[in-house]
Design a protein around this motif. Structure first.
Motif, PDB file in Angstrom:
ATOM      1  N   LEU A 188       0.844  -1.194   0.000  1.00  0.00           N
ATOM      2  CA  LEU A 188       0.000   0.000   0.000  1.00  0.00           C
ATOM      3  C   LEU A 188       0.877   1.241   0.000  1.00  0.00           C
ATOM      4  CD1 LEU A 188      -3.018   0.796   0.447  1.00  0.00           C
ATOM      5  CD2 LEU A 188      -2.610   0.485   2.881  1.00  0.00           C
ATOM      6  N   GLY A 189       0.549   2.169  -0.881  1.00  0.00           N
ATOM      7  CA  GLY A 189       1.258   3.452  -0.901  1.00  0.00           C
ATOM      8  C   GLY A 189       0.616   4.425   0.071  1.00  0.00           C
ATOM      9  N   PRO A 190       1.176   5.640   0.163  1.00  0.00           N
ATOM     10  CA  PRO A 190       0.686   6.607   1.139  1.00  0.00           C
ATOM     11  C   PRO A 190      -0.818   6.866   0.990  1.00  0.00           C
ATOM     12  CG  PRO A 190       2.231   7.610  -0.415  1.00  0.00           C
ATOM     13  CD  PRO A 190       2.268   6.149  -0.646  1.00  0.00           C
ATOM     14  N   VAL A 212      12.208  14.468   6.988  1.00  0.00           N
ATOM     15  CA  VAL A 212      11.186  13.739   6.212  1.00  0.00           C
ATOM     16  C   VAL A 212       9.863  14.503   6.195  1.00  0.00           C
ATOM     17  CG1 VAL A 212       9.824  11.639   6.075  1.00  0.00           C
ATOM     18  CG2 VAL A 212      12.202  11.520   6.684  1.00  0.00           C
ATOM     19  N   ALA A 213       9.467  14.981   7.369  1.00  0.00           N
ATOM     20  CA  ALA A 213       8.190  15.711   7.442  1.00  0.00           C
ATOM     21  C   ALA A 213       8.227  16.909   6.489  1.00  0.00           C
ATOM     22  CB  ALA A 213       7.939  16.153   8.875  1.00  0.00           C
ATOM     23  N   ASP A 214       9.346  17.637   6.479  1.00  0.00           N
ATOM     24  CA  ASP A 214       9.468  18.790   5.583  1.00  0.00           C
ATOM     25  C   ASP A 214       9.454  18.342   4.123  1.00  0.00           C
ATOM     26  OD1 ASP A 214       9.631  20.354   7.792  1.00  0.00           O
ATOM     27  OD2 ASP A 214      11.807  20.706   7.674  1.00  0.00           O
ATOM     28  N   MET A 215      10.138  17.227   3.860  1.00  0.00           N
ATOM     29  CA  MET A 215      10.241  16.739   2.482  1.00  0.00           C
ATOM     30  C   MET A 215       8.869  16.307   1.943  1.00  0.00           C
ATOM     31  SD  MET A 215      11.069  13.524   0.753  1.00  0.00           S
ATOM     32  CE  MET A 215      12.353  12.574   1.525  1.00  0.00           C
ATOM     33  N   VAL A 216       8.084  15.675   2.810  1.00  0.00           N
ATOM     34  CA  VAL A 216       6.753  15.230   2.376  1.00  0.00           C
ATOM     35  C   VAL A 216       5.899  16.444   2.011  1.00  0.00           C
ATOM     36  CG1 VAL A 216       4.610  14.142   3.162  1.00  0.00           C
ATOM     37  CG2 VAL A 216       6.796  13.040   3.593  1.00  0.00           C
ATOM     38  N   VAL A 217       5.979  17.481   2.830  1.00  0.00           N
ATOM     39  CA  VAL A 217       5.210  18.702   2.525  1.00  0.00           C
ATOM     40  C   VAL A 217       5.725  19.316   1.230  1.00  0.00           C
ATOM     41  CG1 VAL A 217       4.660  21.040   3.316  1.00  0.00           C
ATOM     42  CG2 VAL A 217       4.713  19.151   4.959  1.00  0.00           C
ATOM     43  N   ALA A 218       7.050  19.448   1.105  1.00  0.00           N
ATOM     44  CA  ALA A 218       7.639  20.122  -0.063  1.00  0.00           C
ATOM     45  C   ALA A 218       7.377  19.348  -1.352  1.00  0.00           C
ATOM     46  CB  ALA A 218       9.139  20.291   0.150  1.00  0.00           C
ATOM     47  N   SER A 219       7.413  17.996  -1.271  1.00  0.00           N
ATOM     48  CA  SER A 219       7.283  17.208  -2.505  1.00  0.00           C
ATOM     49  C   SER A 219       5.838  17.107  -2.973  1.00  0.00           C
ATOM     50  CB  SER A 219       7.838  15.804  -2.289  1.00  0.00           C
ATOM     51  OG  SER A 219       7.006  15.130  -1.369  1.00  0.00           O
ATOM     52  N   GLY A 220       4.906  17.464  -2.103  1.00  0.00           N
ATOM     53  CA  GLY A 220       3.488  17.404  -2.483  1.00  0.00           C
ATOM     54  C   GLY A 220       3.059  15.986  -2.818  1.00  0.00           C
ATOM     55  N   ILE A 221       3.703  15.008  -2.199  1.00  0.00           N
ATOM     56  CA  ILE A 221       3.392  13.587  -2.449  1.00  0.00           C
ATOM     57  C   ILE A 221       1.897  13.318  -2.207  1.00  0.00           C
ATOM     58  CG2 ILE A 221       3.929  12.833  -0.093  1.00  0.00           C
ATOM     59  CD1 ILE A 221       5.347  10.438  -1.332  1.00  0.00           C
ATOM     60  N   LEU A 222       1.306  12.546  -3.111  1.00  0.00           N
ATOM     61  CA  LEU A 222      -0.147  12.324  -3.030  1.00  0.00           C
ATOM     62  C   LEU A 222      -0.488  11.275  -1.974  1.00  0.00           C
ATOM     63  CD1 LEU A 222      -3.006  12.791  -4.370  1.00  0.00           C
ATOM     64  CD2 LEU A 222      -2.501  10.723  -5.689  1.00  0.00           C
ATOM     65  N   PHE A 223      -1.342  11.633  -1.038  1.00  0.00           N
ATOM     66  CA  PHE A 223      -1.897  10.656  -0.109  1.00  0.00           C
ATOM     67  C   PHE A 223      -3.234  10.206  -0.706  1.00  0.00           C
ATOM     68  CE2 PHE A 223       0.222  12.445   4.031  1.00  0.00           C
ATOM     69  CZ  PHE A 223       1.475  12.224   3.463  1.00  0.00           C
ATOM     70  N   GLN A 224      -3.284   8.971  -1.134  1.00  0.00           N
ATOM     71  CA  GLN A 224      -4.511   8.526  -1.820  1.00  0.00           C
ATOM     72  C   GLN A 224      -5.685   8.407  -0.832  1.00  0.00           C
ATOM     73  OE1 GLN A 224      -4.235   4.608  -3.544  1.00  0.00           O
ATOM     74  NE2 GLN A 224      -3.655   3.626  -1.631  1.00  0.00           N
ATOM     75  N   LYS A 225      -6.891   8.264  -1.406  1.00  0.00           N
ATOM     76  CA  LYS A 225      -8.104   8.170  -0.572  1.00  0.00           C
ATOM     77  C   LYS A 225      -8.203   6.757   0.026  1.00  0.00           C
ATOM     78  CE  LYS A 225     -10.620   9.336  -3.969  1.00  0.00           C
ATOM     79  NZ  LYS A 225     -11.464   9.523  -5.045  1.00  0.00           N
ATOM     80  N   PRO A 226      -8.629   6.643   1.290  1.00  0.00           N
ATOM     81  CA  PRO A 226      -8.852   5.313   1.871  1.00  0.00           C
ATOM     82  C   PRO A 226      -9.802   4.462   1.023  1.00  0.00           C
ATOM     83  CG  PRO A 226      -8.857   6.962   3.599  1.00  0.00           C
ATOM     84  CD  PRO A 226      -8.771   7.723   2.291  1.00  0.00           C
ATOM     85  N   ILE A 245       0.567 -10.745  -5.104  1.00  0.00           N
ATOM     86  CA  ILE A 245       0.986  -9.527  -4.401  1.00  0.00           C
ATOM     87  C   ILE A 245       0.475  -8.335  -5.208  1.00  0.00           C
ATOM     88  CG2 ILE A 245       3.000  -8.206  -3.598  1.00  0.00           C
ATOM     89  CD1 ILE A 245       4.497 -10.998  -3.673  1.00  0.00           C
ATOM     90  N   TRP A 246      -0.126  -7.379  -4.500  1.00  0.00           N
ATOM     91  CA  TRP A 246      -0.851  -6.300  -5.174  1.00  0.00           C
ATOM     92  C   TRP A 246      -0.343  -4.933  -4.729  1.00  0.00           C
ATOM     93  CZ3 TRP A 246      -4.818  -7.304  -8.736  1.00  0.00           C
ATOM     94  CH2 TRP A 246      -5.095  -8.660  -8.911  1.00  0.00           C
ATOM     95  N   LEU A 247      -0.557  -3.959  -5.639  1.00  0.00           N
ATOM     96  CA  LEU A 247      -0.165  -2.578  -5.348  1.00  0.00           C
ATOM     97  C   LEU A 247      -1.410  -1.699  -5.317  1.00  0.00           C
ATOM     98  CD1 LEU A 247       2.189  -0.459  -5.155  1.00  0.00           C
ATOM     99  CD2 LEU A 247       2.051  -0.265  -7.642  1.00  0.00           C
ATOM    100  N   SER A 248      -1.464  -0.809  -4.307  1.00  0.00           N
ATOM    101  CA  SER A 248      -2.507   0.224  -4.273  1.00  0.00           C
ATOM    102  C   SER A 248      -1.795   1.549  -4.041  1.00  0.00           C
ATOM    103  CB  SER A 248      -3.478  -0.050  -3.120  1.00  0.00           C
ATOM    104  OG  SER A 248      -4.335   1.062  -2.929  1.00  0.00           O
ATOM    105  N   ASN A 249      -1.778   2.392  -5.057  1.00  0.00           N
ATOM    106  CA  ASN A 249      -0.994   3.624  -4.960  1.00  0.00           C
ATOM    107  C   ASN A 249      -1.652   4.717  -5.801  1.00  0.00           C
ATOM    108  OD1 ASN A 249       1.305   4.929  -3.933  1.00  0.00           O
ATOM    109  ND2 ASN A 249       2.433   4.638  -5.842  1.00  0.00           N
ATOM    110  N   GLU A 250      -1.617   5.940  -5.309  1.00  0.00           N
ATOM    111  CA  GLU A 250      -2.064   7.131  -6.051  1.00  0.00           C
ATOM    112  C   GLU A 250      -3.461   6.981  -6.640  1.00  0.00           C
ATOM    113  OE1 GLU A 250       1.248   7.666  -8.797  1.00  0.00           O
ATOM    114  OE2 GLU A 250       2.064   9.193  -7.434  1.00  0.00           O
TER     115      GLU A 250
END
Ligand SMILES: NC(=O)C1=CN([C@@H]2O[C@H](COP(=O)(O)OP(=O)(O)OC[C@H]3O[C@@H](n4cnc5c(N)ncnc54)[C@H](O)[C@@H]3O)[C@@H](O)[C@H]2O)C=CC1
Ligand SMILES: CCCCCC(=O)/C=C/C=C\C/C=C\C/C=C\CCCC(=O)O
Length: 274
Positions: A188-190, A212-226, A245-250
């Protein structure tokens, strides 16, 4: 493989009081699950979640207080679900915490890793067709941090890699043919839940946590919907071949990444085997 039915199936979901576990409970009840047992350490939250599910679906849910890092809690919760619902067809090992901080990492590892192993083994013993069970499905929740390198949370990432490898080793042929149990793994991705709040305090070292906290904010990484993660888990349940094995991301649809992982292991085998 034809799609597996959700109808008439009883689900046991750890960490189901809130976050993604509660989303999975809701999703499978919407699809007609017979019963859902929500196991969680958070008692008030768990009771409220079960009440909400029961209002919407007519007394199909139960909550059991269970700390998955405690063997005796797992045993007694498993027995309580069987006493109440008479069967367990699907286990979702979802409970997880992300805290690598010095005073928390051992407990977190017990939850993320030992708890998942314990409930998987209990499920296998109960479900296995070759010992009188009816077969079933065990879904283990790993993370994309099992596939990438996360220097701020090496312990959490290691536990998720352990989940992935444990699950794929367990599922090697002829496990399914022998037991009738599908072991499926989700990377599972973010995803937008409290697990990603307060990132700074979760690293193994405070200095790194801040970076890391600063980097996550700066990179605008997508937190997908539950709900995207839940849709993937539903898809895996209905369509996943044993050991997949499965991927759930973005917010993307479910992607079966078994061939990618298998290719990597083939490369290792080339190096290691005569
Ligand atoms: N949210 C994300 O970005 C990602 C989450 N995951 C995994 O998904 C799973 C669910 O995570 P979220 O819902 O996001 O987290 P969350 O923090 O929102 O919810 C976790 C749930 O687990 C319960 N829990 C915590 N310790 C427990 C214990 N000892 N025994 C039983 N229950 C316990 C909590 O009370 C809570 O209800 C975890 O395994 C996590 O590692 C994986 C990748 C990304
Ligand atoms: C901080 C890691 C969060 C891990 C949560 C999880 O299970 C999966 C997350 C997937 C991607 C990471 C999400 C946000 C973090 C962005 C960059 C991480 C950098 C990691 C590090 O420096 O350790």
């Amino acid at each position: 493989m034809s799609q597996l039915e959700v109808k008439d199936k009883t689900f046991l979901i750890t960490g189901g009081a809130s976050g993604l576990g509660a989303e999975y409970a809701q999703t499978f009840l919407n699809e007609g699950a017979k019963n859902v047992a929500v196991l969680d350490i958070a008692e008030e939250l768990g009771k409220a979640t079960a009440e909400r599910l029961n209002k919407a679906h007519g007394d199909k849910a139960m909550f059991i207080k269970c700390d998955v890092s405690k063997e005796e809690d797992i045993t007694s919760a498993f027995d309580s679900v069987l006493a109440q619902f008479k069967q367990i067809d699907v286990i979702i090992n979802n409970a997880g915490v992300m805290v690598d901080a010095p005073d928390m990492w051992r407990t977190a590892s017990d939850v993320n890793w030992q708890g998942l192993v314990s409930l998987t083994l209990k499920g296998v013993k109960y479900m296995r067709k070759d010992e009188g069970g009816l077969g079933g499905t065990i879904i283990n929740i790993a993370s994309t941090v099992a596939l990438t390198k996360s220097p701020s949370v090496p312990i959490y990432s290691g536990s998720k890699m352990a989940v992935l490898h444990f699950s794929q080793c367990l599922a090697v042929d002829p496990f399914y043919e022998t037991t009738g149990i599908r072991v499926l793994t989700l990377c599972l991705g973010p995803t937008d839940t409290p697990l990603l709040h307060n990132l700074e305090a979760r690293a193994y070292e405070p200095k790194i946590g801040k970076v890391v906290a600063d980097m996550v904010v700066a990179s605008g990484i997508l937190f997908q919907k539950p709900s995207s993660a839940a849709a993937v888990v539903l898809h895996m349940y209905k369509n996943g071949p044993p050991g997949s094995i499965w991927l759930s991301n973005e917010n993307k649809p479910a992607e079966n990444i078994t061939p990618v992982i298998d290719r990597a292991f083939k490369d290792f085998e080339k190096l290691l085997l005569p």
